[in-house]
Design a protein around this motif. Structure first.
Motif, short mmCIF file in Angstrom:
data_model
loop_
_atom_site.label_atom_id
_atom_site.label_comp_id
_atom_site.label_asym_id
_atom_site.label_seq_id
_atom_site.Cartn_x
_atom_site.Cartn_y
_atom_site.Cartn_z
N ASP A 67 0.81 -1.22 0.00
CA ASP A 67 0.00 0.00 0.00
C ASP A 67 0.84 1.27 0.00
O ASP A 67 0.36 2.33 -0.38
CB ASP A 67 -0.93 0.02 1.22
CG ASP A 67 -2.05 -0.99 1.09
OD1 ASP A 67 -2.42 -1.31 -0.06
OD2 ASP A 67 -2.54 -1.47 2.11
N ASN A 68 2.10 1.16 0.43
CA ASN A 68 2.91 2.37 0.62
C ASN A 68 3.96 2.63 -0.45
O ASN A 68 4.25 3.77 -0.75
CB ASN A 68 3.61 2.30 1.98
CG ASN A 68 2.62 2.21 3.12
OD1 ASN A 68 1.64 2.94 3.12
ND2 ASN A 68 2.84 1.32 4.05
N LEU A 69 4.58 1.56 -1.01
CA LEU A 69 5.65 1.81 -1.96
C LEU A 69 5.86 0.64 -2.91
O LEU A 69 5.49 -0.49 -2.62
CB LEU A 69 6.95 2.11 -1.23
CG LEU A 69 7.73 0.93 -0.66
CD1 LEU A 69 9.21 1.24 -0.78
CD2 LEU A 69 7.38 0.68 0.78
N GLU A 70 6.46 0.98 -4.04
CA GLU A 70 6.90 -0.06 -4.97
C GLU A 70 8.25 -0.55 -4.48
O GLU A 70 9.13 0.24 -4.16
CB GLU A 70 6.99 0.51 -6.38
CG GLU A 70 5.61 0.85 -6.92
CD GLU A 70 5.61 1.41 -8.32
OE1 GLU A 70 6.65 1.94 -8.78
OE2 GLU A 70 4.54 1.34 -8.97
N PHE A 71 8.40 -1.88 -4.43
CA PHE A 71 9.61 -2.41 -3.80
C PHE A 71 10.26 -3.54 -4.57
O PHE A 71 11.21 -4.13 -4.07
CB PHE A 71 9.32 -2.87 -2.37
CG PHE A 71 8.34 -4.01 -2.28
CD1 PHE A 71 8.75 -5.32 -2.41
CD2 PHE A 71 7.00 -3.75 -2.06
CE1 PHE A 71 7.85 -6.37 -2.32
CE2 PHE A 71 6.09 -4.79 -1.97
CZ PHE A 71 6.52 -6.10 -2.10
N ILE A 92 13.32 -9.52 -7.75
CA ILE A 92 14.08 -8.58 -6.94
C ILE A 92 13.15 -7.95 -5.92
O ILE A 92 12.12 -7.37 -6.29
CB ILE A 92 14.69 -7.46 -7.81
CG1 ILE A 92 15.62 -8.02 -8.87
CG2 ILE A 92 15.39 -6.42 -6.95
CD1 ILE A 92 16.84 -8.70 -8.34
N ILE A 93 13.49 -8.06 -4.66
CA ILE A 93 12.82 -7.31 -3.60
C ILE A 93 13.86 -6.32 -3.09
O ILE A 93 14.85 -6.70 -2.48
CB ILE A 93 12.30 -8.23 -2.48
CG1 ILE A 93 11.23 -9.15 -3.08
CG2 ILE A 93 11.76 -7.41 -1.31
CD1 ILE A 93 10.67 -10.16 -2.12
N SER A 94 13.64 -5.05 -3.40
CA SER A 94 14.68 -4.04 -3.16
C SER A 94 14.69 -3.50 -1.74
O SER A 94 15.73 -3.09 -1.24
CB SER A 94 14.50 -2.88 -4.14
OG SER A 94 13.28 -2.22 -3.88
#
Length: 190
Positions: A67-71, A92-94
């Motif tokens: 809900d808060n950011l693209e990751f 990839i999970i940044s």
């Protein structure tokens, strides 16, 4: 699972199709120092080529968010409609705080569902460097079977890494899913 348009939503995760405006973020996620220990370095031309292949139906590229950011970023590559197989590509999970929370396994399982239900695949394979323990866990926790090893398959600048090959057939996935009924979140493309 129902598919409506280009965003998959679960309680914990959203997946949408990537577009060319995401190239800069994808490049930075792929080339951070920790990922460079697992993958080769990628260049702008590499990412642009992935989008070219995606436009031809040979790859599917997705952006991960909550809900808060693209990751993160994930892909399905080598889509072969003639032989009904494909390969899970880069995952990839940044965001470091998102790692170890089960997102990798969840994404892997959602992509398997997408590959079998939407792309009508018979087999999905994946190739993982032997030092990428997190990815190996995701693959094994998603029902893949170990198929073999390519010795010294990837050069990391100072040393070689063996590449491990895994695959899963649609009937194996269907059996595996029965075990996930209560644990697998409903996901919809909206």
């Amino acid at each position: 699972m129902k598919y409506y348009s280009d965003t998959a939503i679960s309680k914990e995760l959203k997946i949408r199709y990537a577009n060319r405006s995401d190239i800069k973020a994808i490049l930075s996620w792929l080339n951070n120092k920790k990922n460079l220990m697992l993958f080769q370095e990628f260049y702008l031309e590499d990412i642009e080529e992935w989008f070219d292949l995606s436009e031809k139906g040979k790859e599917k590229l997705f952006i991960l968010s909550d809900d808060n950011l693209e990751f993160g970023f994930v892909s399905i590559v080598g889509i072969d409609q003639r032989n009904y197989n494909c390969q899970l590509g880069r995952l990839i999970i940044s965001n470091e705080s998102m790692k170890g929370q089960g997102y990798g396994t969840l994404v892997t399982q959602l992509l398997l569902n997408y590959a079998f239900e939407q792309l009508n695949m018979h087999k999905v394979s994946v190739r993982v460097g032997e030092t990428n323990i997190a990815s190996i866990k995701c693959v094994l926790n998603s029902g893949f079977r170990f198929m073999g090893r390519e010795r010294d398959g990837l050069f990391r600048g100072e040393y070689y890494v063996d590449m491990l090959d895994f695959d899963i057939l649609i009937n194996e996935w269907n059996e595996f899913q029965k075990k996930l009924i209560n644990n697998n979140p409903k996901v919809e493309f909206i």
